[in-house]
Motif scaffolding. Structure first.
Motif, PDB file in Angstrom:
ATOM      1  N   SER A  72       0.846  -1.201   0.000  1.00  0.00           N
ATOM      2  CA  SER A  72       0.000   0.000   0.000  1.00  0.00           C
ATOM      3  C   SER A  72       0.873   1.240   0.000  1.00  0.00           C
ATOM      4  O   SER A  72       2.040   1.208   0.410  1.00  0.00           O
ATOM      5  CB  SER A  72      -0.929   0.012   1.220  1.00  0.00           C
ATOM      6  OG  SER A  72      -0.170   0.099   2.422  1.00  0.00           O
ATOM      7  N   LEU A  74      -0.346   4.949   1.062  1.00  0.00           N
ATOM      8  CA  LEU A  74      -1.412   5.850   1.485  1.00  0.00           C
ATOM      9  C   LEU A  74      -0.922   7.293   1.480  1.00  0.00           C
ATOM     10  O   LEU A  74       0.082   7.624   2.120  1.00  0.00           O
ATOM     11  CB  LEU A  74      -1.908   5.476   2.880  1.00  0.00           C
ATOM     12  CG  LEU A  74      -2.490   4.053   3.027  1.00  0.00           C
ATOM     13  CD1 LEU A  74      -2.894   3.802   4.471  1.00  0.00           C
ATOM     14  CD2 LEU A  74      -3.676   3.847   2.092  1.00  0.00           C
ATOM     15  N   ARG A  76      -2.075  11.487   1.901  1.00  0.00           N
ATOM     16  CA  ARG A  76      -3.055  12.459   2.376  1.00  0.00           C
ATOM     17  C   ARG A  76      -3.312  13.483   1.274  1.00  0.00           C
ATOM     18  O   ARG A  76      -2.404  14.183   0.839  1.00  0.00           O
ATOM     19  CB  ARG A  76      -2.565  13.171   3.626  1.00  0.00           C
ATOM     20  CG  ARG A  76      -2.677  12.354   4.889  1.00  0.00           C
ATOM     21  CD  ARG A  76      -2.435  13.197   6.124  1.00  0.00           C
ATOM     22  NE  ARG A  76      -1.047  13.648   6.212  1.00  0.00           N
ATOM     23  CZ  ARG A  76      -0.648  14.895   6.025  1.00  0.00           C
ATOM     24  NH1 ARG A  76      -1.529  15.843   5.694  1.00  0.00           N
ATOM     25  NH2 ARG A  76       0.629  15.228   6.137  1.00  0.00           N
ATOM     26  N   ASP A  79      -8.975  15.866  -0.496  1.00  0.00           N
ATOM     27  CA  ASP A  79     -10.282  15.208  -0.422  1.00  0.00           C
ATOM     28  C   ASP A  79     -10.238  13.885   0.334  1.00  0.00           C
ATOM     29  O   ASP A  79     -11.139  13.063   0.214  1.00  0.00           O
ATOM     30  CB  ASP A  79     -10.847  14.985  -1.829  1.00  0.00           C
ATOM     31  CG  ASP A  79      -9.881  14.213  -2.728  1.00  0.00           C
ATOM     32  OD1 ASP A  79      -8.724  13.997  -2.298  1.00  0.00           O
ATOM     33  OD2 ASP A  79     -10.286  13.835  -3.831  1.00  0.00           O
ATOM     34  N   GLU A  81      -7.746  10.517   2.337  1.00  0.00           N
ATOM     35  CA  GLU A  81      -6.615   9.610   2.152  1.00  0.00           C
ATOM     36  C   GLU A  81      -6.935   8.597   1.057  1.00  0.00           C
ATOM     37  O   GLU A  81      -8.045   8.073   0.972  1.00  0.00           O
ATOM     38  CB  GLU A  81      -6.324   8.886   3.462  1.00  0.00           C
ATOM     39  CG  GLU A  81      -5.044   8.081   3.462  1.00  0.00           C
ATOM     40  CD  GLU A  81      -4.765   7.458   4.817  1.00  0.00           C
ATOM     41  OE1 GLU A  81      -3.833   7.892   5.502  1.00  0.00           O
ATOM     42  OE2 GLU A  81      -5.508   6.529   5.189  1.00  0.00           O
ATOM     43  N   GLN A  82      -5.928   8.326   0.202  1.00  0.00           N
ATOM     44  CA  GLN A  82      -6.106   7.357  -0.862  1.00  0.00           C
ATOM     45  C   GLN A  82      -4.860   6.492  -0.996  1.00  0.00           C
ATOM     46  O   GLN A  82      -3.758   6.923  -0.633  1.00  0.00           O
ATOM     47  CB  GLN A  82      -6.402   8.046  -2.195  1.00  0.00           C
ATOM     48  CG  GLN A  82      -7.795   8.657  -2.270  1.00  0.00           C
ATOM     49  CD  GLN A  82      -8.154   9.060  -3.679  1.00  0.00           C
ATOM     50  OE1 GLN A  82      -7.406   9.756  -4.348  1.00  0.00           O
ATOM     51  NE2 GLN A  82      -9.328   8.633  -4.139  1.00  0.00           N
ATOM     52  N   ASP A  83      -5.045   5.293  -1.546  1.00  0.00           N
ATOM     53  CA  ASP A  83      -3.942   4.376  -1.800  1.00  0.00           C
ATOM     54  C   ASP A  83      -3.525   4.529  -3.262  1.00  0.00           C
ATOM     55  O   ASP A  83      -4.297   4.195  -4.173  1.00  0.00           O
ATOM     56  CB  ASP A  83      -4.388   2.938  -1.513  1.00  0.00           C
ATOM     57  CG  ASP A  83      -3.234   1.941  -1.575  1.00  0.00           C
ATOM     58  OD1 ASP A  83      -2.163   2.294  -2.116  1.00  0.00           O
ATOM     59  OD2 ASP A  83      -3.400   0.814  -1.091  1.00  0.00           O
ATOM     60  N   LYS A  86      -3.929   1.642  -5.704  1.00  0.00           N
ATOM     61  CA  LYS A  86      -5.249   1.086  -5.995  1.00  0.00           C
ATOM     62  C   LYS A  86      -6.183   2.057  -6.710  1.00  0.00           C
ATOM     63  O   LYS A  86      -7.307   1.671  -7.061  1.00  0.00           O
ATOM     64  CB  LYS A  86      -5.907   0.587  -4.703  1.00  0.00           C
ATOM     65  CG  LYS A  86      -5.169  -0.593  -4.073  1.00  0.00           C
ATOM     66  CD  LYS A  86      -5.837  -1.039  -2.785  1.00  0.00           C
ATOM     67  CE  LYS A  86      -5.192  -2.326  -2.249  1.00  0.00           C
ATOM     68  NZ  LYS A  86      -3.763  -2.167  -1.974  1.00  0.00           N
ATOM     69  N   VAL A  87      -5.777   3.299  -6.931  1.00  0.00           N
ATOM     70  CA  VAL A  87      -6.651   4.250  -7.614  1.00  0.00           C
ATOM     71  C   VAL A  87      -6.704   3.921  -9.108  1.00  0.00           C
ATOM     72  O   VAL A  87      -5.798   3.287  -9.657  1.00  0.00           O
ATOM     73  CB  VAL A  87      -6.173   5.707  -7.409  1.00  0.00           C
ATOM     74  CG1 VAL A  87      -6.184   6.067  -5.941  1.00  0.00           C
ATOM     75  CG2 VAL A  87      -4.788   5.911  -8.010  1.00  0.00           C
ATOM     76  N   ARG A  91      -8.077   8.539 -12.313  1.00  0.00           N
ATOM     77  CA  ARG A  91      -7.805   9.315 -11.100  1.00  0.00           C
ATOM     78  C   ARG A  91      -6.318   9.639 -11.005  1.00  0.00           C
ATOM     79  O   ARG A  91      -5.941  10.758 -10.633  1.00  0.00           O
ATOM     80  CB  ARG A  91      -8.264   8.522  -9.875  1.00  0.00           C
ATOM     81  CG  ARG A  91      -7.888   9.123  -8.530  1.00  0.00           C
ATOM     82  CD  ARG A  91      -8.458  10.501  -8.341  1.00  0.00           C
ATOM     83  NE  ARG A  91      -8.279  10.976  -6.968  1.00  0.00           N
ATOM     84  CZ  ARG A  91      -8.376  12.244  -6.603  1.00  0.00           C
ATOM     85  NH1 ARG A  91      -8.661  13.181  -7.511  1.00  0.00           N
ATOM     86  NH2 ARG A  91      -8.196  12.588  -5.355  1.00  0.00           N
TER      87      ARG A  91
END
Length: 356
Positions: A72, A74, A76, A79, A81-83, A86-87, A91
Protein backbone atom coordinates in the motif's frame (compact mmCIF):
# COMPACT_ATOMS: atom_id res chain seq x y z
CA UNK A 1 12.52 12.76 13.38
CA UNK A 2 9.06 14.29 13.19
CA UNK A 3 6.10 12.47 14.76
CA UNK A 4 3.38 14.12 12.60
CA UNK A 5 1.20 12.08 10.28
CA UNK A 6 3.22 11.44 7.13
CA UNK A 7 2.09 12.77 3.76
CA UNK A 8 2.84 9.37 2.20
CA UNK A 9 3.17 6.03 3.97
CA UNK A 10 4.50 3.19 1.82
CA UNK A 11 4.04 -0.21 3.44
CA UNK A 12 5.44 -3.52 2.13
CA UNK A 13 5.55 -2.36 -1.48
CA UNK A 14 6.35 -5.21 -3.86
CA UNK A 15 6.67 -5.31 -7.65
CA UNK A 16 6.93 -8.63 -9.50
CA UNK A 17 7.49 -8.87 -13.25
CA UNK A 18 6.18 -11.95 -15.05
CA UNK A 19 7.97 -12.96 -18.25
CA UNK A 20 6.61 -15.70 -20.45
CA UNK A 21 8.90 -18.70 -20.24
CA UNK A 22 11.27 -16.95 -17.79
CA UNK A 23 9.29 -17.03 -14.56
CA UNK A 24 9.09 -14.17 -12.06
CA UNK A 25 11.48 -11.34 -11.30
CA UNK A 26 10.91 -9.64 -7.94
CA UNK A 27 12.21 -6.10 -8.49
CA UNK A 28 10.86 -4.66 -5.23
CA UNK A 29 10.42 -6.90 -2.21
CA UNK A 30 8.57 -5.43 0.76
CA UNK A 31 9.88 -1.84 0.85
CA UNK A 32 8.42 0.50 3.50
CA UNK A 33 9.11 4.19 4.16
CA UNK A 34 7.34 7.47 4.85
CA UNK A 35 7.51 10.96 3.36
CA UNK A 36 6.94 14.09 5.40
CA UNK A 37 5.94 17.52 4.14
CA UNK A 38 8.90 19.88 3.87
CA UNK A 39 11.41 17.05 4.14
CA UNK A 40 13.57 15.03 1.74
CA UNK A 41 13.76 11.23 1.87
CA UNK A 42 16.41 9.38 -0.12
CA UNK A 43 16.34 5.98 -1.82
CA UNK A 44 19.96 4.95 -2.41
CA UNK A 45 21.55 1.95 -4.07
CA UNK A 46 23.23 0.59 -7.16
CA UNK A 47 21.47 0.29 -10.50
CA UNK A 48 19.13 -2.69 -10.35
CA UNK A 49 18.26 -2.49 -6.65
CA UNK A 50 14.65 -1.39 -7.24
CA UNK A 51 14.78 2.40 -6.80
CA UNK A 52 13.28 3.50 -10.11
CA UNK A 53 10.71 0.69 -10.14
CA UNK A 54 9.55 1.91 -6.72
CA UNK A 55 9.02 5.42 -8.09
CA UNK A 56 7.20 4.16 -11.20
CA UNK A 57 4.88 2.08 -9.02
CA UNK A 58 4.03 5.10 -6.87
CA UNK A 59 3.33 7.22 -9.97
CA UNK A 60 1.23 4.53 -11.65
CA UNK A 61 3.58 4.34 -14.63
CA UNK A 62 4.24 0.58 -14.71
CA UNK A 63 2.69 -1.42 -17.57
CA UNK A 64 -0.71 -2.98 -16.98
CA UNK A 65 0.29 -6.45 -18.18
CA UNK A 66 2.95 -8.73 -16.79
CA UNK A 67 3.36 -6.77 -13.54
CA UNK A 68 1.95 -7.49 -10.10
CA UNK A 69 2.11 -4.68 -7.52
CA UNK A 70 1.42 -5.36 -3.84
CA UNK A 71 1.42 -3.48 -0.56
CA UNK A 72 0.00 0.00 0.00
CA UNK A 73 0.97 3.65 -0.50
CA UNK A 74 -1.41 5.85 1.48
CA UNK A 75 -1.27 9.57 0.66
CA UNK A 76 -3.06 12.46 2.38
CA UNK A 77 -4.96 14.53 -0.18
CA UNK A 78 -7.30 17.53 0.19
CA UNK A 79 -10.28 15.21 -0.42
CA UNK A 80 -9.11 12.48 1.93
CA UNK A 81 -6.61 9.61 2.15
CA UNK A 82 -6.11 7.36 -0.86
CA UNK A 83 -3.94 4.38 -1.80
CA UNK A 84 -1.86 5.28 -4.85
CA UNK A 85 -1.50 1.60 -5.74
CA UNK A 86 -5.25 1.09 -5.99
CA UNK A 87 -6.65 4.25 -7.61
CA UNK A 88 -7.91 4.12 -11.20
CA UNK A 89 -5.77 5.29 -14.11
CA UNK A 90 -8.18 8.17 -14.69
CA UNK A 91 -7.80 9.31 -11.10
CA UNK A 92 -4.03 8.93 -11.32
CA UNK A 93 -3.93 11.16 -14.42
CA UNK A 94 -5.70 13.84 -12.40
CA UNK A 95 -3.23 13.46 -9.53
CA UNK A 96 -0.09 13.49 -11.71
CA UNK A 97 0.91 17.11 -12.18
CA UNK A 98 -1.48 18.52 -9.59
CA UNK A 99 -0.65 16.53 -6.44
CA UNK A 100 2.22 14.31 -7.66
CA UNK A 101 5.15 15.19 -9.89
CA UNK A 102 8.23 13.37 -11.14
CA UNK A 103 11.58 14.61 -12.44
CA UNK A 104 13.14 12.00 -14.69
CA UNK A 105 16.80 11.17 -15.13
CA UNK A 106 17.27 12.19 -18.77
CA UNK A 107 15.55 15.50 -19.58
CA UNK A 108 16.25 15.23 -23.31
CA UNK A 109 14.22 12.02 -23.61
CA UNK A 110 11.57 13.23 -21.14
CA UNK A 111 10.75 16.43 -23.05
CA UNK A 112 8.94 16.34 -26.40
CA UNK A 113 11.66 17.21 -28.95
CA UNK A 114 9.25 18.77 -31.50
CA UNK A 115 7.26 20.97 -29.10
CA UNK A 116 8.59 24.31 -27.74
CA UNK A 117 9.33 24.47 -24.01
CA UNK A 118 6.63 27.09 -23.48
CA UNK A 119 3.91 24.87 -24.94
CA UNK A 120 4.96 21.96 -22.72
CA UNK A 121 4.80 24.11 -19.57
CA UNK A 122 1.53 25.85 -20.47
CA UNK A 123 -0.08 22.48 -21.24
CA UNK A 124 0.30 21.54 -17.57
CA UNK A 125 -1.08 24.91 -16.46
CA UNK A 126 -4.06 24.47 -18.78
CA UNK A 127 -4.75 20.87 -17.71
CA UNK A 128 -4.55 21.34 -13.95
CA UNK A 129 -4.98 25.07 -13.26
CA UNK A 130 -7.28 26.12 -16.09
CA UNK A 131 -4.93 28.85 -17.32
CA UNK A 132 -5.02 29.88 -20.98
CA UNK A 133 -3.39 32.31 -23.42
CA UNK A 134 -1.29 35.21 -22.19
CA UNK A 135 -1.87 34.40 -18.52
CA UNK A 136 -0.50 30.90 -19.01
CA UNK A 137 2.56 32.20 -20.88
CA UNK A 138 3.28 34.75 -18.14
CA UNK A 139 3.05 32.05 -15.49
CA UNK A 140 5.29 29.75 -17.57
CA UNK A 141 7.89 32.50 -17.90
CA UNK A 142 7.73 33.11 -14.14
CA UNK A 143 8.30 29.38 -13.51
CA UNK A 144 11.35 29.28 -15.80
CA UNK A 145 12.75 32.37 -14.10
CA UNK A 146 12.13 30.83 -10.69
CA UNK A 147 14.20 27.76 -11.53
CA UNK A 148 17.08 29.92 -12.78
CA UNK A 149 16.68 29.91 -16.57
CA UNK A 150 17.91 33.26 -17.99
CA UNK A 151 15.77 35.25 -20.44
CA UNK A 152 12.73 33.04 -19.77
CA UNK A 153 10.38 34.76 -22.25
CA UNK A 154 12.69 33.92 -25.15
CA UNK A 155 13.26 30.37 -23.88
CA UNK A 156 9.52 29.68 -24.07
CA UNK A 157 9.80 29.58 -27.85
CA UNK A 158 12.88 27.36 -27.96
CA UNK A 159 12.98 23.58 -28.40
CA UNK A 160 14.65 21.15 -25.96
CA UNK A 161 17.70 20.61 -28.22
CA UNK A 162 18.40 24.37 -28.08
CA UNK A 163 18.89 24.26 -24.29
CA UNK A 164 21.89 23.00 -22.37
CA UNK A 165 21.59 19.89 -20.20
CA UNK A 166 21.31 21.96 -17.05
CA UNK A 167 18.58 24.20 -18.53
CA UNK A 168 16.63 21.19 -19.76
CA UNK A 169 16.67 19.75 -16.27
CA UNK A 170 15.56 23.11 -14.87
CA UNK A 171 12.71 23.17 -17.40
CA UNK A 172 11.61 19.72 -16.16
CA UNK A 173 11.69 20.99 -12.58
CA UNK A 174 9.62 24.03 -13.62
CA UNK A 175 7.01 21.66 -15.10
CA UNK A 176 7.08 19.53 -11.95
CA UNK A 177 6.42 22.46 -9.60
CA UNK A 178 3.95 24.28 -11.89
CA UNK A 179 0.95 23.17 -9.83
CA UNK A 180 2.69 23.14 -6.43
CA UNK A 181 2.37 19.36 -5.91
CA UNK A 182 2.32 17.82 -2.45
CA UNK A 183 4.73 15.05 -3.45
CA UNK A 184 7.67 15.24 -5.86
CA UNK A 185 9.89 12.35 -6.96
CA UNK A 186 13.34 13.05 -8.43
CA UNK A 187 14.84 10.00 -10.18
CA UNK A 188 18.59 10.54 -10.59
CA UNK A 189 18.06 14.19 -11.63
CA UNK A 190 21.78 15.09 -11.66
CA UNK A 191 23.37 11.99 -13.21
CA UNK A 192 24.04 13.49 -16.65
CA UNK A 193 25.21 16.89 -15.36
CA UNK A 194 28.65 18.18 -14.42
CA UNK A 195 29.39 18.73 -10.74
CA UNK A 196 28.81 22.49 -10.81
CA UNK A 197 25.35 22.13 -12.35
CA UNK A 198 24.66 19.21 -9.99
CA UNK A 199 25.20 21.47 -7.00
CA UNK A 200 22.90 24.13 -8.47
CA UNK A 201 20.10 21.64 -9.18
CA UNK A 202 20.34 20.14 -5.67
CA UNK A 203 20.24 23.61 -4.11
CA UNK A 204 17.21 24.45 -6.24
CA UNK A 205 15.38 21.29 -5.11
CA UNK A 206 16.15 22.02 -1.46
CA UNK A 207 14.86 25.61 -1.82
CA UNK A 208 11.63 24.39 -3.44
CA UNK A 209 11.04 21.88 -0.63
CA UNK A 210 11.66 24.55 2.00
CA UNK A 211 9.53 27.24 0.37
CA UNK A 212 6.58 25.10 -0.72
CA UNK A 213 6.58 22.44 2.01
CA UNK A 214 6.71 19.73 -0.66
CA UNK A 215 7.73 16.18 0.26
CA UNK A 216 10.62 15.11 -1.99
CA UNK A 217 11.67 11.52 -2.68
CA UNK A 218 15.25 11.67 -3.96
CA UNK A 219 16.42 8.59 -5.87
CA UNK A 220 20.15 8.22 -6.51
CA UNK A 221 23.04 5.76 -6.48
CA UNK A 222 25.39 8.37 -4.99
CA UNK A 223 25.50 8.86 -1.23
CA UNK A 224 27.57 11.98 -1.87
CA UNK A 225 24.59 13.60 -3.57
CA UNK A 226 22.19 12.95 -0.69
CA UNK A 227 24.68 13.97 2.00
CA UNK A 228 23.67 17.61 1.83
CA UNK A 229 20.06 17.14 0.74
CA UNK A 230 18.21 14.27 2.42
CA UNK A 231 16.80 14.28 5.93
CA UNK A 232 16.38 10.51 6.01
CA UNK A 233 18.00 7.85 3.83
CA UNK A 234 16.82 4.37 2.84
CA UNK A 235 19.53 2.09 1.41
CA UNK A 236 18.11 -0.52 -0.97
CA UNK A 237 19.70 -3.76 -2.11
CA UNK A 238 18.08 -6.47 -4.28
CA UNK A 239 14.64 -4.94 -3.79
CA UNK A 240 14.76 -4.59 0.02
CA UNK A 241 15.71 -1.79 2.37
CA UNK A 242 18.86 -2.94 4.19
CA UNK A 243 19.36 0.21 6.27
CA UNK A 244 17.25 3.24 7.17
CA UNK A 245 18.42 6.16 9.24
CA UNK A 246 18.48 9.95 9.50
CA UNK A 247 21.35 11.49 7.55
CA UNK A 248 23.63 12.12 10.54
CA UNK A 249 23.57 8.63 12.11
CA UNK A 250 23.84 6.93 8.71
CA UNK A 251 27.02 8.75 7.74
CA UNK A 252 28.52 8.77 11.23
CA UNK A 253 27.87 5.14 12.16
CA UNK A 254 26.67 2.94 9.25
CA UNK A 255 25.73 -0.59 10.32
CA UNK A 256 25.12 -2.59 7.16
CA UNK A 257 28.22 -3.66 5.17
CA UNK A 258 26.52 -2.56 1.94
CA UNK A 259 26.11 0.99 3.27
CA UNK A 260 29.75 0.97 4.33
CA UNK A 261 30.70 -0.20 0.84
CA UNK A 262 28.75 2.61 -0.81
CA UNK A 263 30.40 5.17 1.47
CA UNK A 264 33.82 3.74 0.69
CA UNK A 265 33.18 4.12 -3.03
CA UNK A 266 32.91 7.91 -2.99
CA UNK A 267 35.76 10.44 -2.62
CA UNK A 268 36.08 12.29 0.69
CA UNK A 269 37.61 15.70 1.22
CA UNK A 270 38.95 14.63 4.64
CA UNK A 271 40.69 11.50 3.27
CA UNK A 272 44.50 11.48 2.89
CA UNK A 273 45.75 12.57 -0.49
CA UNK A 274 46.13 9.66 -2.90
CA UNK A 275 44.15 7.19 -0.78
CA UNK A 276 42.40 4.75 -3.16
CA UNK A 277 38.64 4.24 -3.12
CA UNK A 278 37.28 0.89 -1.96
CA UNK A 279 34.53 -0.28 -4.31
CA UNK A 280 31.99 -2.94 -3.40
CA UNK A 281 33.33 -6.15 -4.92
CA UNK A 282 31.28 -8.15 -7.39
CA UNK A 283 28.11 -6.93 -9.07
CA UNK A 284 24.48 -6.49 -8.13
CA UNK A 285 23.72 -9.81 -9.87
CA UNK A 286 25.92 -11.68 -7.36
CA UNK A 287 23.26 -12.41 -4.78
CA UNK A 288 21.15 -15.17 -3.28
CA UNK A 289 17.40 -15.22 -2.69
CA UNK A 290 16.28 -13.31 0.41
CA UNK A 291 14.41 -16.45 1.49
CA UNK A 292 17.77 -18.24 1.84
CA UNK A 293 19.56 -15.49 3.73
CA UNK A 294 21.06 -12.06 3.18
CA UNK A 295 21.13 -11.32 -0.56
CA UNK A 296 24.31 -9.27 -0.08
CA UNK A 297 26.26 -12.19 1.45
CA UNK A 298 28.18 -13.19 -1.74
CA UNK A 299 29.69 -9.68 -1.87
CA UNK A 300 30.12 -9.11 1.86
CA UNK A 301 33.42 -9.18 3.76
CA UNK A 302 31.60 -9.59 7.11
CA UNK A 303 29.35 -12.58 6.42
CA UNK A 304 29.19 -15.63 8.64
CA UNK A 305 27.12 -18.81 8.58
CA UNK A 306 24.49 -16.90 10.57
CA UNK A 307 23.87 -14.74 7.47
CA UNK A 308 22.59 -17.80 5.59
CA UNK A 309 19.88 -18.88 8.03
CA UNK A 310 16.88 -17.33 6.28
CA UNK A 311 15.86 -13.71 5.67
CA UNK A 312 17.44 -11.28 8.17
CA UNK A 313 14.89 -9.15 10.05
CA UNK A 314 14.98 -5.37 10.45
CA UNK A 315 16.46 -4.49 13.85
CA UNK A 316 17.46 -1.34 15.66
CA UNK A 317 21.08 -0.29 15.28
CA UNK A 318 21.56 -0.20 19.06
CA UNK A 319 19.17 -2.93 20.20
CA UNK A 320 17.48 -6.20 19.36
CA UNK A 321 14.07 -4.87 18.35
CA UNK A 322 12.94 -2.82 15.40
CA UNK A 323 12.15 0.76 16.35
CA UNK A 324 12.15 4.33 15.05
CA UNK A 325 15.36 5.96 13.92
CA UNK A 326 18.32 3.89 12.78
CA UNK A 327 17.41 0.35 11.67
CA UNK A 328 19.17 -2.22 9.50
CA UNK A 329 18.76 -5.70 8.04
CA UNK A 330 21.97 -7.46 9.12
CA UNK A 331 22.68 -10.23 11.64
CA UNK A 332 26.37 -9.33 11.70
CA UNK A 333 26.58 -5.52 11.44
CA UNK A 334 29.90 -3.83 10.88
CA UNK A 335 30.33 -2.75 14.51
CA UNK A 336 29.95 -6.36 15.74
CA UNK A 337 32.09 -8.10 13.15
CA UNK A 338 34.57 -10.40 14.86
CA UNK A 339 37.69 -11.95 13.30
CA UNK A 340 37.21 -15.24 15.15
CA UNK A 341 33.81 -15.98 13.67
CA UNK A 342 33.70 -19.03 11.37
CA UNK A 343 33.24 -18.22 7.69
CA UNK A 344 32.23 -20.47 4.79
CA UNK A 345 34.30 -20.49 1.65
CA UNK A 346 31.52 -18.75 -0.28
CA UNK A 347 28.02 -17.82 0.90
CA UNK A 348 26.38 -19.29 -2.19
CA UNK A 349 28.20 -22.62 -1.76
CA UNK A 350 27.34 -22.78 1.92
CA UNK A 351 23.70 -22.07 1.19
CA UNK A 352 23.55 -24.86 -1.39
CA UNK A 353 25.23 -27.27 1.04
CA UNK A 354 22.65 -26.51 3.74
CA UNK A 355 19.71 -27.01 1.36
CA UNK A 356 21.26 -30.24 -0.02
Amino acid sequence: MTTSTPLLAVDELSVVFHRKGQGETRAVDGVSFTLEEGRVTGLVGESGCGKSVTSLALMGLLPDRGVKVGGSALIRLPDGEQDLLKVSQRRMRDLRGSQLAMIFQDPLSSLNPVVPIGVQVTEILSRHRGMRGAAARREAADLLQRVGIPDPTRRLGEYPHQLSGGMRQRALIAMAVACRPKLMIADEPTTALDVTIQAQILELLRDLVTEEGTALLMITHDLGVVAGLCDEINVLYAGKAVETAPRGPLFADPAHPYTVGLLGSIPRLDAPRGEPLTPVRGSVNDNIAWADGCAFAPRCDHYTMECLQGPPPLVGASGDEEGPGHIHRCVNPVGRAGPDRPEPETPAAASEEERG
